[in-house]
Design an enzyme around this catalytic site. Sequence first.
Site, PDB file in Angstrom:
ATOM      1  N   SER A 206      -0.226   7.788  -5.571  1.00 54.00           N
ATOM      2  CA  SER A 206       0.820   7.248  -4.706  1.00 54.00           C
ATOM      3  C   SER A 206       1.255   5.870  -5.180  1.00 54.00           C
ATOM      4  CB  SER A 206       0.309   7.157  -3.270  1.00 54.00           C
ATOM      5  OG  SER A 206      -0.819   6.296  -3.206  1.00 54.00           O
ATOM      6  N   ARG A 207       2.394   5.463  -4.661  1.00 57.91           N
ATOM      7  CA  ARG A 207       2.825   4.083  -4.817  1.00 57.91           C
ATOM      8  C   ARG A 207       2.326   3.281  -3.616  1.00 57.91           C
ATOM      9  NH1 ARG A 207       6.372   3.216  -8.875  1.00 57.91           N
ATOM     10  NH2 ARG A 207       7.605   4.970  -9.676  1.00 57.91           N
ATOM     11  N   THR A 210       1.331  -0.629   1.753  1.00 52.01           N
ATOM     12  CA  THR A 210       0.886  -1.898   2.334  1.00 52.01           C
ATOM     13  C   THR A 210      -0.075  -2.641   1.407  1.00 52.01           C
ATOM     14  OG1 THR A 210      -0.895  -0.749   3.515  1.00 52.01           O
ATOM     15  CG2 THR A 210       1.174  -1.069   4.700  1.00 52.01           C
ATOM     16  N   ASP A 268      -3.910   4.994  10.771  1.00 55.90           N
ATOM     17  CA  ASP A 268      -4.555   5.887   9.806  1.00 55.90           C
ATOM     18  C   ASP A 268      -5.902   6.356  10.355  1.00 55.90           C
ATOM     19  OD1 ASP A 268      -4.808   7.299   7.510  1.00 55.90           O
ATOM     20  OD2 ASP A 268      -5.207   5.600   6.198  1.00 55.90           O
ATOM     21  N   LYS A 300     -11.720  -0.169   4.596  1.00 54.96           N
ATOM     22  CA  LYS A 300     -11.270   0.759   5.636  1.00 54.96           C
ATOM     23  C   LYS A 300     -12.447   1.303   6.429  1.00 54.96           C
ATOM     24  CE  LYS A 300      -6.946   2.492   3.643  1.00 54.96           C
ATOM     25  NZ  LYS A 300      -6.216   3.708   3.195  1.00 54.96           N
TER      26      LYS A 300
END
Length: 513
Positions: A206-207, A210, A268, A300
């Site tokens: 992914s790019r 955040t 998330d 996380k």
Amino acid sequence: MHPDLPHSQLKIRRVRLDTGRENVVVISRQSKALRAEIFRGFSRVELRLNGKVLLATLLITDDDTLAAQDEIGLSEPAFRRFAEPVGTLVAVTPATPPESLEAVRAKIRGRTLSQAEIGAIINDLAHYRYSDMEIAAFLIGSASFITSDELLALTGAMAQAGTQLVWPDPVVVDKHCIGGIPGNRTSMVVVPIVAAHGLPIPKTSSRAITSPAGTADTMEVLARVNVGVEEMKAIVSSCNGCLIWGGHVNLSPADDVLISVERPLSLDTREQMVASIMSKKIAAGSTHLLIDIPVGPTAKVTGAVEAMRLRKLFEFVGDRFGRTVEVITTDGRQPIGNGIGPVLEANDVMAVLGNDKDAPRDLREKSLRLAAHLLEYDPKLRGGAGYARARELLDSGAALKQMQKIIDAQGPSTCSTELGSLSFDIKAAHDGTVSAIDCLRLNRLARTAGAPLDKGAGIRLFKKIGDHVEQGEPLYRVYAFDQPEHDLAASAAAAGNGYAVDGHDALPSKTAS
């Protein structure tokens, strides 16, 4: 479409507004074909032409440069998706909300959704029929609770909504880190090691949303990452691996839509994270998957109990979809590597692959450990031999050679590799030992400096946890290209620089270059 309201035709105008993933259109308050006051009560409209339908959020303007009286202005995402030339006449009507929104409302009220209802929601998401507000409503409803059956239905629907890759090999490996740790560009070391061994590892990444860099943003410093499906297959066939942007091959498009809203809102959840990651890996055709869960106070996942729950979810979904899933926990107390930001992280990767004596040892060691797990999925490799094989491939230069082969196959990068011309140092306020690093704060600081949009912006770390420092010694350097970003980053660092030396925050340097 509302049958009681007549449709009118307007000419398409391209409005160069980046509205993210949301389709937005603009009509003039003085529109000749449409009365703006009628449409004001509808937040969404439909554009129709030859069976093609686009749902979009409606804005009304008094500015003729956005839309004349006989025009409808399409934002960049809307113009790209509708794919009709400027000046084309299209029918415009108030839009009926997607039927699947009723299921979203039911979820918010606490009802368990059926597989068909979840499938309908995901289908509408994948076709951009939801506004950001409606996406947020679904995420909030799902965040309150989600059953095991709903999790499986969500994962399956997301995997099936886009491209689904099939490979001829019986073992197709992949790895994924759940994120949150600055640097940590292990995929760009692991992929060439595993590919050099001969196992296929089609890595889609992914790019950043955040964070200051995603794997795709960093790989883009070295090679082209916007690769289509057929080209991807050809690259994997010739190189055993690739490092490309998953968004360009349309893997799990509904997930990309959800992520664009949930990440900024910090929604998330564990279940959403598992569905997101597993749907993309299932769609990518991976048979054997390694999941990396960093654990640390500002990661996380902050503790072992939370990591165990997440591991069980990954294993449960993997088992139900016939995938071999291995989950490992890693040290998430601090960044991995010395660079934060695309160019700085790419420099770390190439230093590790090139066996540079100054290459970050933590990035090298973690990459070898991850590669070892994947290599042991090869039935021809005896158990326990993965680490030695990974180190052999790295030390011999075979991994570097394979990385160069992948870069050549994907095509040259058009990005500059220059670092930001403006910089400032954060220095230790006193002698002592680095006792803690705030990963979240460093991520935000690097983004404030301009990363990942400015690929040469970011942070170069000089000290890690456990390192001794003397008063005035630099802990890290921040790079930026423009004075506003430089000044914003300096102000952010002054408010909290993310480092603790013997339990006390460091102070920013008074000097900048």
